[in-house]
Design a protein around this motif. Sequence first.
Motif, PDB file in Angstrom:
ATOM      1  N   VAL A   1       0.831  -1.205   0.000  1.00 51.49           N
ATOM      2  CA  VAL A   1       0.000   0.000   0.000  1.00 51.49           C
ATOM      3  C   VAL A   1       0.860   1.247   0.000  1.00 51.49           C
ATOM      4  O   VAL A   1       0.553   2.244  -0.673  1.00 51.49           O
ATOM      5  N   ASP A   2       1.976   1.227   0.721  1.00 48.00           N
ATOM      6  CA  ASP A   2       2.858   2.397   0.743  1.00 48.00           C
ATOM      7  C   ASP A   2       3.401   2.706  -0.642  1.00 48.00           C
ATOM      8  O   ASP A   2       3.551   3.877  -1.023  1.00 48.00           O
ATOM      9  N   ALA A   3       3.708   1.646  -1.415  1.00 42.67           N
ATOM     10  CA  ALA A   3       4.187   1.864  -2.782  1.00 42.67           C
ATOM     11  C   ALA A   3       3.098   2.496  -3.643  1.00 42.67           C
ATOM     12  O   ALA A   3       3.370   3.384  -4.468  1.00 42.67           O
TER      13      ALA A   3
ATOM     14  N   VAL B   1       3.305   6.119  -5.435  1.00 44.90           N
ATOM     15  CA  VAL B   1       3.054   6.311  -6.862  1.00 44.90           C
ATOM     16  C   VAL B   1       2.008   7.400  -7.084  1.00 44.90           C
ATOM     17  O   VAL B   1       2.169   8.293  -7.921  1.00 44.90           O
ATOM     18  N   MET B   2       0.931   7.353  -6.302  1.00 45.83           N
ATOM     19  CA  MET B   2      -0.147   8.328  -6.491  1.00 45.83           C
ATOM     20  C   MET B   2       0.302   9.740  -6.172  1.00 45.83           C
ATOM     21  O   MET B   2      -0.222  10.709  -6.726  1.00 45.83           O
ATOM     22  N   SER B   3       1.282   9.886  -5.292  1.00 45.66           N
ATOM     23  CA  SER B   3       1.790  11.224  -4.970  1.00 45.66           C
ATOM     24  C   SER B   3       2.580  11.825  -6.123  1.00 45.66           C
ATOM     25  O   SER B   3       2.758  13.043  -6.190  1.00 45.66           O
TER      26      SER B   3
ATOM     27  N   THR C   1      -7.298  12.504  -4.636  1.00 42.93           N
ATOM     28  CA  THR C   1      -7.870  12.382  -3.294  1.00 42.93           C
ATOM     29  C   THR C   1      -8.765  11.155  -3.180  1.00 42.93           C
ATOM     30  O   THR C   1      -8.694  10.399  -2.199  1.00 42.93           O
ATOM     31  N   ALA C   2      -9.611  10.939  -4.203  1.00 45.22           N
ATOM     32  CA  ALA C   2     -10.535   9.798  -4.156  1.00 45.22           C
ATOM     33  C   ALA C   2      -9.786   8.474  -4.175  1.00 45.22           C
ATOM     34  O   ALA C   2     -10.104   7.550  -3.413  1.00 45.22           O
ATOM     35  N   ILE C   3      -8.747   8.353  -5.011  1.00 44.18           N
ATOM     36  CA  ILE C   3      -8.014   7.088  -5.128  1.00 44.18           C
ATOM     37  C   ILE C   3      -7.200   6.811  -3.870  1.00 44.18           C
ATOM     38  O   ILE C   3      -7.187   5.678  -3.346  1.00 44.18           O
ATOM     39  N   THR C   4      -6.513   7.824  -3.367  1.00 43.25           N
ATOM     40  CA  THR C   4      -5.712   7.614  -2.151  1.00 43.25           C
ATOM     41  C   THR C   4      -6.596   7.318  -0.948  1.00 43.25           C
ATOM     42  O   THR C   4      -6.201   6.534  -0.062  1.00 43.25           O
TER      43      THR C   4
ATOM     44  N   PHE D   1      -6.402  -3.603  -6.433  1.00 48.97           N
ATOM     45  CA  PHE D   1      -5.658  -2.536  -7.096  1.00 48.97           C
ATOM     46  C   PHE D   1      -6.455  -1.985  -8.280  1.00 48.97           C
ATOM     47  O   PHE D   1      -6.477  -0.773  -8.517  1.00 48.97           O
ATOM     48  N   ARG D   2      -7.105  -2.855  -9.013  1.00 47.64           N
ATOM     49  CA  ARG D   2      -7.896  -2.395 -10.152  1.00 47.64           C
ATOM     50  C   ARG D   2      -9.106  -1.577  -9.711  1.00 47.64           C
ATOM     51  O   ARG D   2      -9.445  -0.563 -10.321  1.00 47.64           O
ATOM     52  N   LYS D   3      -9.737  -2.000  -8.633  1.00 53.49           N
ATOM     53  CA  LYS D   3     -10.968  -1.341  -8.202  1.00 53.49           C
ATOM     54  C   LYS D   3     -10.730   0.075  -7.694  1.00 53.49           C
ATOM     55  O   LYS D   3     -11.620   0.926  -7.809  1.00 53.49           O
ATOM     56  N   ILE D   4      -9.538   0.333  -7.119  1.00 54.17           N
ATOM     57  CA  ILE D   4      -9.322   1.697  -6.613  1.00 54.17           C
ATOM     58  C   ILE D   4      -9.280   2.697  -7.762  1.00 54.17           C
ATOM     59  O   ILE D   4      -9.548   3.890  -7.561  1.00 54.17           O
ATOM     60  N   PHE D   5      -8.971   2.221  -8.970  1.00 52.88           N
ATOM     61  CA  PHE D   5      -8.930   3.127 -10.119  1.00 52.88           C
ATOM     62  C   PHE D   5     -10.271   3.223 -10.823  1.00 52.88           C
ATOM     63  O   PHE D   5     -10.372   3.889 -11.859  1.00 52.88           O
TER      64      PHE D   5
END
Length: 751
Positions: free
Chosen positions: A351-353, A357-359, A369-372, A389-393
């Motif tokens: 999750v930290d990775a 990446v999102m940052s 904001t929504a994805i993180t 991982f796919r669903k968060i996008f």
Amino acid sequence: METDSLLTGTVNGASGDYGSWSGSDHRGALGSRRMSYSVARELCSVERDSDDEDLYIQQAVVFIEDAIQYRSIYHRVDASSLRLYRWYYSRICQWSLGLTIAVVLLLAFVERPSSLSVSSDPRNRSPSFEPLCGFTESIEMICLIIFCLDLAVKSYLIGWEELRKNKWLIGYTVVISVSIIDWVLSVSMECDENSSLMKKTLKCIKRTLPEIASVILLLALHLCLFTMIGMLLFAKTEDPKKNGEWELHFRTMPDSLMSLLVLLTTANNPDVMIPAYSLNRGYSIFFITFSVIGTYCLMNLLTAIIYNQFRGYLLMSVQTSINRRRLGIRAAFQVLSCQGAQQAAEERVHVDAVLKVMSRVKMKSYYRTAITTVARQYTEVSYMDREQFRKIFDELDKDCIKEHPPLPQYRSPALQRLQVIFSHYYLTVLGNAVALANVVCICTVLVLNSEKSTAERDSCVLEIINLCFILYYLFEMCVKIFAFGWLGYLSYRNNIFDGFLTILLLALQITIFITYRLPNSQWDPSSHGVMSLWEMVRLVNMLIVFRFLRIIPDIKLMALVASTLLDLVKNLRAFAGILVVVYYVFAVFGIWLFEGAIKPPAGMSVLSNTSMENITTNFSMECGTYEQLGYWPNNFDDFAAAIILLYDVMIVNNWQAFMDAYSRYTTEWSKIYFVCWWLTSSVMWVNLFVALILENFIYKWDRSHSCSVTDVERIRYETSVQLMFREQVQEPTEEELLCQLHQHPHLHLQW
């Protein structure tokens, strides 16, 4: 520049464009070579240092950015190439490329023949501004250098093998090469020769052409059949009084064909049949039958085919975009899961990775904001599997819905009551009624003063009426600010529109009062100041009428139509770009072919066109011709005039006058140019535009059928081209994604 030309990947061992790949097209091929993908460790054998974790992060960042922008992932993935890739797609670089293209296209208005003159009418056109020799050539040289750098960067990023298979980049190379040769010739001739204008690569929807070929062939057969019947019906006779139809429209085969072709567009109806109809009303059957079959059946059938093909093309494009997004997300997961052997075997990412990446990903803040926020829900378990991982996008498929700030809090009960009153919907209804009354007053005064001169008009009365309405508008704006607060007031777009015009109207009214009332009320307003009193009042009236558009958001159907138009502006940039290029190319060819072809007779002035009684020359003009209608400003003598003439022909109202004039002043073959333009613009592009309007409006109508007026704005925020066809789009399978991932030309994943 178009991103498709850079990121159109080609699979190994095939020349298929990934831009046209869809899951349903490849499932049959995949069935013959299915294999197990359960061992994820093997997928992590890539050509790079396995200890360089920052490279994994950087690759994941780029793959996610590709997914967000629906770009292909087939590009170099080493550290230096990724930095160049992100710089190339940075906002400043893409804006620079867009500005360069705009500059090259705008050079057409400055290059010889220059369009920098007040009028395009050859009878009174003043000498246009001609830039110094070498000025436009220098600008064009700089633009060509930028295009060459653009081509070099694209070619490097996708690699030589992919470049050879990319037809759009090959075309781009040819256009740049021809432009460089043209620039060298223009400089070597020391500006004595007209420089050819840079042409942007035309990307048209070729899939539609084979489908409409059968209807066009049937249309041509229809024209030829009725042309022969018409020549037999209206053949020359011994009685000159009965030869009117033959003399005007059916004298020769080309004349007959062009007369019926124009009738197909209804531009010469009923003129084309009047000579025959005046002799025998039965001749009308011929023309009516031709119009019913050609105009109302075949032309509408052509529109239906174009609409159907366009919808299929758009659906396929959306399918490709969805596939690209899913492939980019899958590639990001794959490189993140390759950070360690144990993680790879279990196919999960830390999750930290993901948060790291999102940052770094360049994206809209509300998406980030929504994805993180969703990703942090997995912080306790520290890892995410492939499906998580796919669903968060999935948040990328949801557009932002604008939330209005909360109302300000007042302690006083009296202020609270006033806030409830002034924030009520009925205040907006009252404001719309007042705006309507203002427009009615303006219309009444305009009707009463329509026959009066400027000196006879009593502008003072209208000014006082407008002042009363403007004071109410100011009151309405102030109480809304009190009720909603500054931020709440500005969060509504109609309030911004309303407030801006109110302030502008108030400023104009104060200017009128200071200029014409304070010094001396007896001054002649027409002779004082930069603008006369009537001109300033007229400007105020135009703004008030324009302000009446505020009622649109409050009427459901009107709001839906306005929302559709706004979506067209947002989603039709590529379509509009193609239309601009088509106009550009035809205007250039028109200048090459017809520049200076039509010249007015000597001694003919502009005044002789406005009144037939003022004609003092011996020049005779046949009724309905280019000369008699005064179409002199419509010509190909410069680029701007050519654009306007092409627009007039696209409307097809009296387009036969232009075709007839240029065929008389040049050659009969010039008609081919105008017919080609009519087919391209009126038949093809106008119908495509109608198709997109229908698709967009039907989708919005279906969604808003059960919604209230206030929900229409929310629907506009939620609408995108991808969502319009979401129900028809098929999600790619895991097997298909991995197959495409293994065919990446620069990320060598082994089985």
